[in-house]
Design a protein around this motif. Sequence first.
Motif, PDB file in Angstrom:
ATOM      1  N   MET D 129       0.896  -1.121   0.159  1.00 45.94           N
ATOM      2  CA  MET D 129       0.038   0.127   0.151  1.00 45.94           C
ATOM      3  C   MET D 129       0.973   1.237  -0.003  1.00 45.94           C
ATOM      4  SD  MET D 129      -3.256   0.761   0.222  1.00 45.94           S
ATOM      5  CE  MET D 129      -4.317   1.065   1.516  1.00 45.94           C
ATOM      6  N   CYS D 134      -2.198   1.162  -4.766  1.00 42.52           N
ATOM      7  CA  CYS D 134      -2.232   0.002  -3.899  1.00 42.52           C
ATOM      8  C   CYS D 134      -1.839  -1.025  -5.061  1.00 42.52           C
ATOM      9  CB  CYS D 134      -3.516   0.058  -3.396  1.00 42.52           C
ATOM     10  SG  CYS D 134      -3.889  -1.518  -2.333  1.00 42.52           S
ATOM     11  N   ASN D 151      -4.489  -0.207  -8.209  1.00 39.72           N
ATOM     12  CA  ASN D 151      -5.767   0.606  -8.248  1.00 39.72           C
ATOM     13  C   ASN D 151      -6.004   1.640  -9.421  1.00 39.72           C
ATOM     14  OD1 ASN D 151      -3.481   2.127  -6.820  1.00 39.72           O
ATOM     15  ND2 ASN D 151      -5.107   3.564  -6.472  1.00 39.72           N
ATOM     16  N   THR D 158      -5.908   4.942  -0.580  1.00 42.91           N
ATOM     17  CA  THR D 158      -4.458   4.696  -0.627  1.00 42.91           C
ATOM     18  C   THR D 158      -3.870   5.348   0.738  1.00 42.91           C
ATOM     19  OG1 THR D 158      -4.417   7.062  -1.557  1.00 42.91           O
ATOM     20  CG2 THR D 158      -4.658   5.058  -3.201  1.00 42.91           C
ATOM     21  N   ILE D 227      -9.345  -2.844  -0.362  1.00 47.26           N
ATOM     22  CA  ILE D 227      -8.097  -3.502  -0.621  1.00 47.26           C
ATOM     23  C   ILE D 227      -8.572  -5.122  -0.740  1.00 47.26           C
ATOM     24  CG2 ILE D 227      -6.001  -4.533   0.413  1.00 47.26           C
ATOM     25  CD1 ILE D 227      -6.117  -1.911   1.943  1.00 47.26           C
ATOM     26  N   ILE D 246       1.119   1.007   5.163  1.00 50.08           N
ATOM     27  CA  ILE D 246      -0.260   0.619   5.666  1.00 50.08           C
ATOM     28  C   ILE D 246      -0.127  -0.705   6.537  1.00 50.08           C
ATOM     29  CG2 ILE D 246      -0.994  -1.259   3.947  1.00 50.08           C
ATOM     30  CD1 ILE D 246      -2.848   2.031   5.452  1.00 50.08           C
TER      31      ILE D 246
END
Lengths: 384, 439, 276, 310
Positions: D129, D134, D151, D158, D227, D246
């Motif tokens: 991430m 991502c 993404n 994000t 996600i 992340i």
Amino acid sequence: MEASEILKQFSDVWELRHEYAKDWKRRTGGKVLGYFCTYEPEEVLYSTNVLPVRILGGHEAPTLATPHMFDMWCPFSRDCLNQGLQGKYDYLDGIMATNCCLHPRQAFGAWTIHVPTPWNYWFVMPNAVRSPRAKKFLRGELEEFKKAIEAWTGGKIADKDLDRGIDIMNTNRRLMKQVYELRKADNPPLTGAEAMTMVWASQLMDKREQNDLLKQLVATLPQRKLERNTGVRLMIVGSENDDRPFMEMVESIGGTFVIDDHCTGSRYFWDEVVPDKDRLQAIANRYCDRVPCPNKDWGMEDISRKRFTHILQLAKDYRVQGVILIQQKFCDPHELDIPSLRRLLESNGIPCYFLEFEVTVPIGQFRIRVEAFLEQIQAEELFV
Amino acid sequence: MAKYKTKGLDCWNRAKELRARYYEDYKEAPNRGALRWEGGAWSFDAIPQALEGEVHGLTEEPYGASIGADPALQVRYQEAAEGKWGCARDLCAYLRNYWGSIVLNEFAFGGEWPKADFIFQNHICCTHAKWLQVADEIEGGNIPYFCFDVGAGAYDKIGERQINYVVEQLYDGIDFLEKVTKRKIVDEKLIQNVKNTYDSACYWAKACELNQAIPAPLDEKTMFSLYVLGTLEKSHKDIAHFYKDELYPEVKDRVANKIAAVADEQCRVLGDSQPPWGFLRVFRYLEKYGIVSVASLYTFSLIGWWKIDKAGKLVPYPTLEEQGITIKDRDHALRLLAEGELKGKLMWAPFYGAKYKNDIVTKIAKQWKCDASIIHLNRGCEGTAQHQMEMKIAVQNLGLPVMTFEGNMADEREFDEGRTKRFIDLFVTETLGLKKVAD
Amino acid sequence: MISAGIDVGGKNVHIVITKNGTILARVGGPTGINKAEAAEQLYAEALKQAGLKREDVTQVVATGSSGPRVTFANGVIPDAAADARGVIKLIPSARTIIDVGAEEGRAIKISPEGKVLDFAINERCAAGTGTFVDTMSRALEVPVEEMAKLSLKSTRSIPMNAQCAVFGESEVVSLIHQKTPKPDIARAVHDAIAGRISSVARIVGLEKDVVMIGGVAKNLGFVESLKRDLGMEVKVPDDPDFVGALGAATAAAAGVLEEKVEAKVVEKEKIEEGKA
Amino acid sequence: MVEVKKVEYWRWPETSWVNPDIDWKKGKLVTAGVDVGSVSSQAVVMVDGQLYAYSNTRTGSDSPDSAWKCVNMALEKSDMKVDNIDYCIGTGYGRVNVPMAQQTITEIACHARGANFMYGPEIRTVLDMGGQDCKAIRCDERGKVMKFMMNDKCAAGTGRGMEVFADLIRVPVWEIGPRSFQIKQEPPMISSTCVVFAKTEVVGLLQEGMPENDIMAAYCAAMAHRITELLNRLGMEEKFAITGGIAKNEGVVKRLEKELGVKSIDKVWHDPKMQEKGLPFDTQIAGGIGAALFAFAMLERGKAQSARKA
């Protein structure tokens, strides 16, 4: 003429499409007819003095189109309408559409109301192209279309005219296919961007003129050596695509497009008209038998897709190492096929990467994705 | 003090009952040795339903809509279609519900996904043929599939050639059905089914026509639950009977007795496309201002058949009786079926250009005495959302105020209820200058 | 008669107190987290500025996306309605209003009487809002005011492809890497948002005069971009961010109230449902 | 216009570390990986493929400066000079602007390779991430990328989104995870996809008196959900490792694991020796590690020449 010069000329036609068309009118006194999708039967138009030009992308935010098509409609179709509303096509004598997907139909609908164009026509191209019934119906449709064109241009279209129209189209198809053939080489003499520009030009210029150039191109291309590494052999597949910056970006970072399946690429010219006493029937057969748009790619009695078999064959013939699947945002026909196509290709050991296109693509963000995809294909390099 | 008297429809429960039975029958079919088929609301159900023995169909759009009415379920199904199958999030919302249902092997009306014996589909928008092509694929690709094309041209271009095109395909369809089911098509059944189809399609139109009355006997919110039967099995005798002998007479009676759908009707609205099914309360919210949605091309002709008469008025398509026709044989039946659908289903006209939609909706706005239009820019269905912005302009040119709001018939992730109500407050209190009449 | 208009938007509160149409006080400030509180404090400040006591004010009308949260208001009117009333008071020739605030860009078509005839707003994405400008100024590392000045110096137009405010940041950053002069980047940002807004404006039709209001209207660089995109003159009243509040005050004076009180009830319901 | 907040709550502390057990002068090959991301930049220096030093810094608006900054910071506690590096590979979103790098490789390849080094060869799925994107990556036992997805053109969910959120709610980014669990029951997730509109929604919730911790929970849940959608599309295979900033946010990770029904592998060194020595395990340096390892492999296999200046 040098191959590079000829390709440059195609590129000029693509960039200066409006100037070209206006000049063509001046030179020939003929009519220019705009169209949206590759199911319009250009053979009939080339039987008389009408220049068919496809409405292609203008690649700027289609703000003028918003009041007519809200943003769930595909950006390409909105872009087409936008250019009409900007007055860029004020020289058109007519505009036509057909039973394509719903998006260009919206553009055509708004065009006929808001963009002053002397003549417009709806051509009913059947969807059940694999049904024998469609060929018969389409023949009748062509009969009516021929009459309409005769009435519009004020001239009869005889069989010998149709033969000429068919010949111009077939010659164009045959020559472009010969050029594509050369891309099978280890080091293709032209880039994917150049090859597709040739096809875009064919949708924009008088095919008689392009045929003369193509004949020279086919003769000179084999001697052409490109100062670049071919790198990863890529195929690009998907929605309408006339995004040259994207093609060039990919070919600047270690890939080469050696083949494509686009209605702005191979799918446009791959199949010829098989001549027949009944000329209109011969034309009808061609449009039913051609490699179909996903929208028409369903059998009356089976769920197989003709296009998939074709794509797989192309991938083998052109020794493709990876496929970039592109889809115009909101392009249903391709959205409906992509999950299945992806499975098919991957199960045949061909890696795919998917990208969603708009009228302008964020080159920076796409570059990293494509670079990573190219690395994925050559990953062994990094490990052994 | 309410302006008009109002009451619920007597035939309301009957409609609910018929719908419930339809899904129940489909689920139970195998236990009764009956055949099951998948198709669309626009498939010519009269034909597969003419097979020998007991046959039950499942039409894809109403099924997808039922799921849409339950936002939680809908999100689960759609995320299955998007995540597990990998389809795009902006495809037809019904289709994603339908695929998700198969991916999860779950029938929204209970139990596992009921696999069909064959598919009998037709195609006009981008989606229909592909919808079940992929559904079949997800299910393993072994369901016999037939699809025919009805995109033969706009209603005003329909002649022998166009009808022949469809009829010839229908003959192929019959061969297919008899081949894969090893059952015969029974002509008596077929003829009866076509009669019923005419009654369903024409009497629904007649009921809609009665909504020109002030006060309107029906509001769109109610009509949604009524036309749905025609999307399930309009060739069924009970459904034809419902439209002809239950609904139509009752609506006539409501008009005669000035029974209103909304007691405080003070503003008649022209709608368009499917509503966001999970949020029909938006219509109730409008009713607080005496606003009644009385008409829309969608509600009128999704199943209803219409024609434009000499005077240029939009009128119901004539029934077989009115045309003085008795169906002679199979060929006659197939031709009449094709003719009715191709000439009568004006819903198909916008596929051939905005001018058709503009022409029809402006007729509706005038004949149904609309004061304003509220257009749901439906991101969930391109077929019904065609030329909506052109329609806005055309209706505004009649001098009617128009409000648009973006949403999705069956994907609540694309509908913002709070914002939509904000729009409505502004439109209603400022543009229309209406005050609330009830709470 | 003395009346007050309280405009509580996504980012700021604006308050106007008028006496028979003339402005006695004008106070603005950030909403912070507790908008009701912020409105309360700023209202007190406005009263002080006008030298008034609460009871001197006959009518208080709130507006803006959080208008309903103003507990001390007698009523609420929709923000576009407030815009219309405010604009027509300042510029009677106005027929099209473009209001770009922190989190929404909208276009309103009005009648000569200031009645809302049609309106449209940018849907679901922040591209085309004031926040987009803020985010970009952060990426460009110059304050918004500075950015406005910079963009006016630029003569080049560079297309920005980013659909998303956050990706806009990275596009700005890569422009910086390409050593693109800051004025050109600033203009690119303004052009991008102007494009979004102008397409919204075109939905309601561009009838003269076109008037722009809202916080972003103070950004002359943006206004220039908008003019270029629309190809027509765009008028901006003084203190364009106070127009909504002024409109609310005008509505209050006009005493179009008992119906609005209901509107307030409605808004309340909405909040309830929003929770549920 | 008055700005409400003085502090920037999204800013997390910068760090650097040098391995006391390695005398780089004794080593044969010194390689480096410099990962210039949109939000953070890391430099990793390896001696013969062993982790020697690293830094984790914030990216400025100028990539070359950011690259220099993080390389210098990585070496600040060491007597090694940049000129002592044999081969350096730049990666990350600013990779083309890493002055001291001889080559670039995308962060997708580098994160897969780095995760393989950090978490071990059983890793089949890597989630990274980043600040603005991502990435979900499938890889083989050598950390070779088999397939990946990212993404799209919207930044919903994000790292940057989380920072915007932290700023808005005035809670340091690193506190959000823990606090998101100090709640009575799991609230419905934030529904807006757009970073900016999520802000509006959050403000609304705050005004309706929803406790801050619940709002953090709602935001983390939304991020976890997005996600999950990405991983479902990719087709998730165990073992599963999370890299990037992340990974440090328990609030997202735990909810993600719950929704996936799959636990991510513990954040400890695969190599027991490294674990015993207690080397710091920073999930944000995976990209830099991968780059440094590729650099090492290139030199070893003679696919590249040393560019060492001193």
